[in-house]
Design a protein around this motif. Sequence first.
Motif, PDB file in Angstrom:
ATOM      1  N   ASP A 117      38.737   1.219  45.615  1.00  0.00           N
ATOM      2  CA  ASP A 117      38.524   1.396  47.067  1.00  0.00           C
ATOM      3  C   ASP A 117      39.183   2.389  46.672  1.00  0.00           C
ATOM      4  O   ASP A 117      39.800   3.174  48.123  1.00  0.00           O
ATOM      5  N   GLY A 193      27.447  -8.567  53.290  1.00  0.00           N
ATOM      6  CA  GLY A 193      28.328  -7.596  53.659  1.00  0.00           C
ATOM      7  C   GLY A 193      29.044  -8.365  54.242  1.00  0.00           C
ATOM      8  O   GLY A 193      29.112  -9.239  55.154  1.00  0.00           O
ATOM      9  N   ARG A 195      32.806  -8.357  57.096  1.00  0.00           N
ATOM     10  CA  ARG A 195      32.769  -7.997  58.266  1.00  0.00           C
ATOM     11  C   ARG A 195      34.149  -6.968  57.939  1.00  0.00           C
ATOM     12  O   ARG A 195      35.010  -7.840  58.349  1.00  0.00           O
ATOM     13  N   ASP A 198      36.280  -0.580  58.436  1.00  0.00           N
ATOM     14  CA  ASP A 198      35.273   1.022  58.269  1.00  0.00           C
ATOM     15  C   ASP A 198      33.998   0.741  57.783  1.00  0.00           C
ATOM     16  O   ASP A 198      33.478   1.284  57.474  1.00  0.00           O
ATOM     17  N   ARG A 199      33.539  -0.376  57.790  1.00  0.00           N
ATOM     18  CA  ARG A 199      32.033  -0.535  58.078  1.00  0.00           C
ATOM     19  C   ARG A 199      31.285  -0.959  58.681  1.00  0.00           C
ATOM     20  O   ARG A 199      30.368  -1.112  59.197  1.00  0.00           O
ATOM     21  N   GLU A 200      31.765  -2.184  60.333  1.00  0.00           N
ATOM     22  CA  GLU A 200      30.983  -2.547  60.985  1.00  0.00           C
ATOM     23  C   GLU A 200      30.058  -1.469  61.974  1.00  0.00           C
ATOM     24  O   GLU A 200      29.309  -1.507  62.577  1.00  0.00           O
ATOM     25  N   ARG A 202      28.945   1.119  61.371  1.00  0.00           N
ATOM     26  CA  ARG A 202      27.769   1.879  60.803  1.00  0.00           C
ATOM     27  C   ARG A 202      27.057   0.750  60.198  1.00  0.00           C
ATOM     28  O   ARG A 202      25.777   1.163  60.525  1.00  0.00           O
ATOM     29  N   VAL A 203      26.973  -0.733  60.068  1.00  0.00           N
ATOM     30  CA  VAL A 203      26.463  -1.697  60.114  1.00  0.00           C
ATOM     31  C   VAL A 203      25.661  -1.923  61.955  1.00  0.00           C
ATOM     32  O   VAL A 203      24.222  -2.289  62.317  1.00  0.00           O
ATOM     33  N   ASN A 260      27.342   1.446  53.134  1.00  0.00           N
ATOM     34  CA  ASN A 260      28.472   2.341  53.397  1.00  0.00           C
ATOM     35  C   ASN A 260      29.513   1.922  54.102  1.00  0.00           C
ATOM     36  O   ASN A 260      28.880   2.424  54.868  1.00  0.00           O
ATOM     37  N   ARG A 261      30.648   1.539  53.289  1.00  0.00           N
ATOM     38  CA  ARG A 261      31.359   1.417  54.405  1.00  0.00           C
ATOM     39  C   ARG A 261      32.275   3.171  54.038  1.00  0.00           C
ATOM     40  O   ARG A 261      31.668   4.357  53.866  1.00  0.00           O
TER      41      ARG A 261
END
Length: 363
Positions: A117, A193, A195, A198-200, A202-203, A260-261
Amino acid sequence: MKLRFFGSSLVSSYWNGAATYYRGLLKALAAHGVDVVFYEPDAYQRQQFRDIADPDWARVVVYPASAAGWQRALDEAARDADLLVKASGVGVFDRELEIAVPEAVRPGAISAWWDVDAPATLDAVAANPEDHLRAAVPRYDIVFTYGGGDPVVDAYMALGARACVPIYNAVDPETHHPVPARDEWRCDLGFLGNRLPDREARVEDFFLAAAAHLPERSFLLGGAGWEDKPMPANVRRLGHVGSVDHNAFFCSSVATLNVNRASMARYGFSPPTRIFEAAGAGACLITDRWDGIDQFLEPDREILVAESGAEVASLLAALDETRARAIGAAGRARVLAAHTYAHRARQVLDRLGVRSVGREAAE
C-alpha cells in the motif's frame, strides 16, 4: 532460493485485500524453484475465516500475535533465508518487525521491504517526521511495491531506499477465470471492496451515486464493513465475499466497478488486485480515472473509464450485454498476454539475479 515472507495472511482474505496478490506472486515464484515459507500472525480472526487450506507450494507458519511470537518467528525465518521479506500491513507488531528484519538477515542474504500500500505508506511518512520507516527503509537491501510507478519510486528513493522496484498486481489464470453466473447475484453493476476510510467517499461517489442515478437498475455490493451504511434501495449488500467466490461475483453482473482508494488514485499507476482478478474472469470493467490506466488496459476497448458516479451511470445506461462481453473478452486477453503473476515473478527474479530452477525453467 529460500524466501521467508512476513505478511498479513496467505490463507485468509478476511480484512486482507493483499491475500490474492501474495498467493499469485508466491505461487509463481515457487514454480521457479523458490522455497517459500509465509509467516502470518494469528490475528483479526483470519484463521477462523480461511479461504484456502495451506497450499502445496508454500509452508505457512502461524505465529502468536505477541512480542514473543513475532520474535521467535523472525529468529526461525532469518536462520536460513536467502531473501527475508517484511510486507506492510501485517497488522500486529508492524513497527517492531520493520525495524528488526534488516538487522536479522544472515550474512549474504537479502532483506526486502515489500509495500502493498505504498501511496498510503508514503503519505503517512511524509506527515510524520518521526515515522520509524525514515530510518528503517535505507537499511533494507531493496524495496518492492505492488504499484505506484515513478511517483512511488521517486518518493522511496528520496527516503533513502537503495533500490525501489514496483511489482504490480496481476492475474493467476488458474485462480481467476470465467465461471457460470449465479442467479442470486445477477445485477447490472457489482462492486467488491471492504469499507475503508480513504475509499468510502469515493465509493459513495462512483457506486452509490451511480445507483441513485439509475433506480431501475440493480447494484450488488460485496465486502466487509458496509452493514450500517445508508444505501439506495436498489443496492444489495452481501457482506464479506471469500476469494473462492470472487469469480462468480465478477461473472454475475453486466459490469464490475473498480474504485481506487484516494491515495492510490492520487499517485496513479496503482491498479488494485480487483482489476486483474475481474479481467481474468472476463468481466466488463468500469474504473474511476487514475494516471497510468492505459499501461495495463486500453480504455474504451478493454476497460471503461469514468470521472464520477454520474459518468458511471451514463456508461452503464449505454452498455448492453453484447458490448459488455466484448470488453470483458478483450480485457481478459490483455491480462493473460502481459499481466500474469508468471510475468511478475520473472521480474522479481531478474531483479535479484536469481536463475529459475523449478517447473517454469523447464517449460
